[in-house]
Design an enzyme around this catalytic site. Structure first.
Site, mmCIF file in Angstrom:
data_model
loop_
_atom_site.group_PDB
_atom_site.id
_atom_site.type_symbol
_atom_site.label_atom_id
_atom_site.label_comp_id
_atom_site.label_asym_id
_atom_site.label_seq_id
_atom_site.Cartn_x
_atom_site.Cartn_y
_atom_site.Cartn_z
ATOM 1 N N GLU A 1 -40.984 -20.310 -23.653
ATOM 2 C CA GLU A 1 -40.720 -18.880 -23.864
ATOM 3 C C GLU A 1 -40.418 -18.616 -25.346
ATOM 4 O OE1 GLU A 1 -39.439 -20.804 -21.453
ATOM 5 O OE2 GLU A 1 -40.451 -19.939 -19.716
ATOM 6 N N GLU B 1 -36.892 -28.601 -28.314
ATOM 7 C CA GLU B 1 -37.450 -28.111 -29.595
ATOM 8 C C GLU B 1 -38.077 -26.724 -29.427
ATOM 9 O OE1 GLU B 1 -39.010 -30.882 -32.370
ATOM 10 O OE2 GLU B 1 -37.911 -32.536 -31.451
HETATM 11 N N1 CAA Z 1 -40.037 -20.637 -39.124
HETATM 12 C C1 CAA Z 1 -39.387 -20.318 -40.263
HETATM 13 N N2 CAA Z 1 -38.406 -19.407 -40.312
HETATM 14 C C2 CAA Z 1 -38.073 -18.808 -39.152
HETATM 15 C C3 CAA Z 1 -38.706 -19.090 -37.930
HETATM 16 C C4 CAA Z 1 -39.725 -20.058 -37.944
HETATM 17 N N3 CAA Z 1 -40.391 -20.424 -36.836
HETATM 18 N N4 CAA Z 1 -38.143 -18.340 -36.960
HETATM 19 C C5 CAA Z 1 -37.195 -17.603 -37.558
HETATM 20 N N5 CAA Z 1 -37.138 -17.901 -38.878
HETATM 21 C C6 CAA Z 1 -36.267 -17.325 -39.897
HETATM 22 C C7 CAA Z 1 -36.564 -15.841 -40.121
HETATM 23 O O1 CAA Z 1 -37.565 -15.685 -41.087
HETATM 24 C C8 CAA Z 1 -35.212 -15.333 -40.594
HETATM 25 O O2 CAA Z 1 -35.014 -15.721 -41.938
HETATM 26 P P1 CAA Z 1 -34.592 -14.666 -43.087
HETATM 27 O O3 CAA Z 1 -33.428 -13.898 -42.584
HETATM 28 O O4 CAA Z 1 -34.323 -15.532 -44.276
HETATM 29 O O5 CAA Z 1 -35.804 -13.800 -43.251
HETATM 30 C C9 CAA Z 1 -34.233 -16.170 -39.783
HETATM 31 O O6 CAA Z 1 -34.921 -17.359 -39.401
HETATM 32 C C10 CAA Z 1 -33.700 -15.464 -38.551
HETATM 33 O O7 CAA Z 1 -34.822 -15.091 -37.795
HETATM 34 P P2 CAA Z 1 -34.768 -14.131 -36.545
HETATM 35 O O8 CAA Z 1 -34.055 -12.876 -36.892
HETATM 36 O O9 CAA Z 1 -36.163 -14.031 -36.035
HETATM 37 O O10 CAA Z 1 -33.838 -14.948 -35.552
HETATM 38 P P3 CAA Z 1 -33.635 -14.820 -33.994
HETATM 39 O O11 CAA Z 1 -32.196 -14.910 -33.705
HETATM 40 O O12 CAA Z 1 -34.400 -13.656 -33.458
HETATM 41 O O13 CAA Z 1 -34.235 -16.220 -33.420
HETATM 42 C C11 CAA Z 1 -35.834 -17.805 -32.729
HETATM 43 C C12 CAA Z 1 -35.431 -16.726 -33.739
HETATM 44 C C13 CAA Z 1 -37.289 -18.077 -33.017
HETATM 45 C C14 CAA Z 1 -35.684 -17.368 -31.300
HETATM 46 C C15 CAA Z 1 -34.962 -19.061 -33.002
HETATM 47 O O14 CAA Z 1 -33.621 -18.834 -32.658
HETATM 48 C C16 CAA Z 1 -35.459 -20.301 -32.316
HETATM 49 O O15 CAA Z 1 -36.414 -20.931 -32.749
HETATM 50 N N6 CAA Z 1 -34.782 -20.731 -31.211
HETATM 51 C C17 CAA Z 1 -35.085 -21.963 -30.548
HETATM 52 C C18 CAA Z 1 -34.255 -23.069 -31.102
HETATM 53 C C19 CAA Z 1 -34.762 -24.414 -30.694
HETATM 54 O O16 CAA Z 1 -35.925 -24.731 -30.876
HETATM 55 N N7 CAA Z 1 -33.854 -25.246 -30.175
HETATM 56 C C20 CAA Z 1 -34.195 -26.579 -29.819
HETATM 57 C C21 CAA Z 1 -33.097 -27.492 -30.172
HETATM 58 S S1 CAA Z 1 -33.530 -28.876 -31.116
HETATM 59 C C22 CAA Z 1 -33.989 -30.086 -30.031
HETATM 60 O O17 CAA Z 1 -34.425 -29.838 -28.954
HETATM 61 C C23 CAA Z 1 -33.857 -31.439 -30.597
HETATM 62 C C24 CAA Z 1 -33.982 -32.633 -29.765
HETATM 63 O O18 CAA Z 1 -33.047 -33.413 -29.693
HETATM 64 C C25 CAA Z 1 -35.293 -33.007 -29.170
#
Ligand code: CAA
Length: 379
Positions: A367, A363
């Site tokens: 980092e 999740e």
């Molecule tokens: N909350 C709400 N919106 C968000 C957000 C957040 N925390 N982070 C980014 N966004 C939105 C931005 O506002 C943007 O939206 P708009 O274009 O509409 O304005 C959009 O998302 C894209 O944002 P970024 O340009 O910032 O995107 P990025 O490519 O730089 O990535 C990131 C952002 C925070 C790194 C994101 O990719 C991320 O959270 N990555 C981690 C993913 C993750 O948590 N994976 C875990 C898998 S699920 C899991 O583990 C399940 C399980 O089985 C236990």
């Protein structure tokens, strides 16, 4: 600021504590050893309302607040972190997302059985080549008119082998980057959908982690969640809440290990006294107690902000970042305090140390939490 818990919150905490002691503890070592999913226990958790805690009762949920969720998660994770992640995914990544963003028809058909615990759900975002970099989805959903054709592979999916319904994130229009991503509800058993290999994991071995394979799976249009192109924002919003669940799981692992270490230190004697009387041990326990209390406060803060309808991206990320570090530090020290006993299965703390590590990875890795927090404070 009121730090007192309500009568109802205390009751939920006690019920989860009793359940964990009576139903989860007895075979937790064997489930870890054999990678056995806690099927019966999860069924009972559903009956207790622990799988759709915050969902409106009209959709089969328990209608509780998020602080109650933190309290219950901590108690379950203290004893069995595997059962806790099943609970966290179903509550936060599946039910909460559906309640907030799904259509009325989707809520009736899918949310109601999920929130009442009749079935469990999974959330499929991660892929072999897209974990942290979640916009780089390789799974595709081609628009074919009244259905989408889903193709691709998802990895490390919690509840992957046991879920009935899956929320699957896929790319529908690569040109549009994250605005071309959608989220779909996919049913187990649909033609072309195969549950892949079960992962042999370091920790949370009682939970069920699989890859998923989609080979020309027809997904009806009505199973897309929200407007076209909403899938990435949906996933981010859902993960913000999910991070409170994992922070609470980490908190539970830490407090479980701390309680065992404290009990051991009060009874184990060395150099003619209980080891808690040696400052080397007492200071470790003092650090643990302080850090666990701080982690709990961060979980409560994020939970209260969620219930107040505030943006929880920062507070959820802080809670997860900190609580997962505390879980790691505390479990390592709990093993150390137990000495040789800590290194064998019977004393539980070695399992907790293995379980703790994943809370810094799934999740959103630690980092990624720092990216979320730093972007938020820079605004
Ligand atoms: N909350 C709400 N919106 C968000 C957000 C957040 N925390 N982070 C980014 N966004 C939105 C931005 O506002 C943007 O939206 P708009 O274009 O509409 O304005 C959009 O998302 C894209 O944002 P970024 O340009 O910032 O995107 P990025 O490519 O730089 O990535 C990131 C952002 C925070 C790194 C994101 O990719 C991320 O959270 N990555 C981690 C993913 C993750 O948590 N994976 C875990 C898998 S699920 C899991 O583990 C399940 C399980 O089985 C236990």
């Amino acid at each position: 600021m009121d730090f007192n818990l309500s009568e109802e919150q205390l009751m939920i905490q006690q019920a989860a504590r009793d359940f964990a002691q009576n139903e989860l503890l007895p075979e937790v070592i064997e489930r870890d050893r054999d990678q056995k999913f806690p099927t019966e226990q999860v069924k009972k958790m559903g009956e207790m309302g622990l799988l759709g805690m915050m969902v409106d009762p009209k959709y089969g949920g328990a209608g509780m607040d998020s602080v109650s969720y933190v309290l219950a998660m901590e108690e379950i994770a203290k004893i069995d972190a595997s059962a806790a992640v099943v609970m966290s995914v179903n509550n936060s990544l599946v039910c909460a997302g559906l309640e907030k963003f799904a259509s009325e028809e989707q809520k009736v058909k899918y949310l109601t059985p999920l929130a009442s615990g009749k079935v469990i759900g999974a959330f499929a975002l991660s892929e072999p080549e897209a974990g942290s970099d979640a916009t780089s989805q390789k799974t595709t959903a081609e628009d074919k008119g009244d259905y989408y054709l889903l193709n691709g592979i998802k990895n490390w999916i919690t509840n992957g082998g046991t879920a009935s319904y899956y929320i699957v994130i896929a790319q529908t229009d690569p040109e549009k980057k994250h605005k071309g991503i959608n989220a779909f509800i996919v049913e187990r058993g649909w033609e072309g959908f195969e549950v892949g290999v079960k992962e042999d994991k370091l920790g949370i071995r009682g939970s069920d982690t699989h890859s998923l394979i989609f080979n020309n799976v027809k997904v009806p249009k009505e199973n897309r969640i929200g407007e076209d192109g909403f899938g990435f924002n949906f996933a981010m919003a859902v993960l913000n809440g999910g991070r409170i669940g994992i922070a609470s799981q980490a908190l539970g692992i830490a407090s479980g290990a701390y309680e065992l270490a404290l009990k051991y230190a009060k009874t184990r004697k060395a150099f003619k006294t209980e080891i808690i009387n040696h400052q080397a041990i007492a200071f470790k326990l003092a650090d643990m107690a302080t850090q666990i209390t701080a982690a709990r406060m961060l979980c409560f803060k994020a939970a209260c902000e969620k219930d107040a309808g505030k943006d929880i991206s920062e507070s959820g990320a802080m809670a997860k970042l900190y609580a997962s570090q505390v879980a790691m530090d505390t479990t390592i020290e709990a093993v150390q305090i137990h000495g040789g006993y800590g290194y064998v299965k019977e004393y539980h703390v070695e399992r907790m140390m293995r379980d703790a590590k994943i809370t810094q990875i799934y999740e959103g890795t630690s980092e990624i939490q720092k990216i979320v927090i730093s972007r938020s404070i820079a605004k």
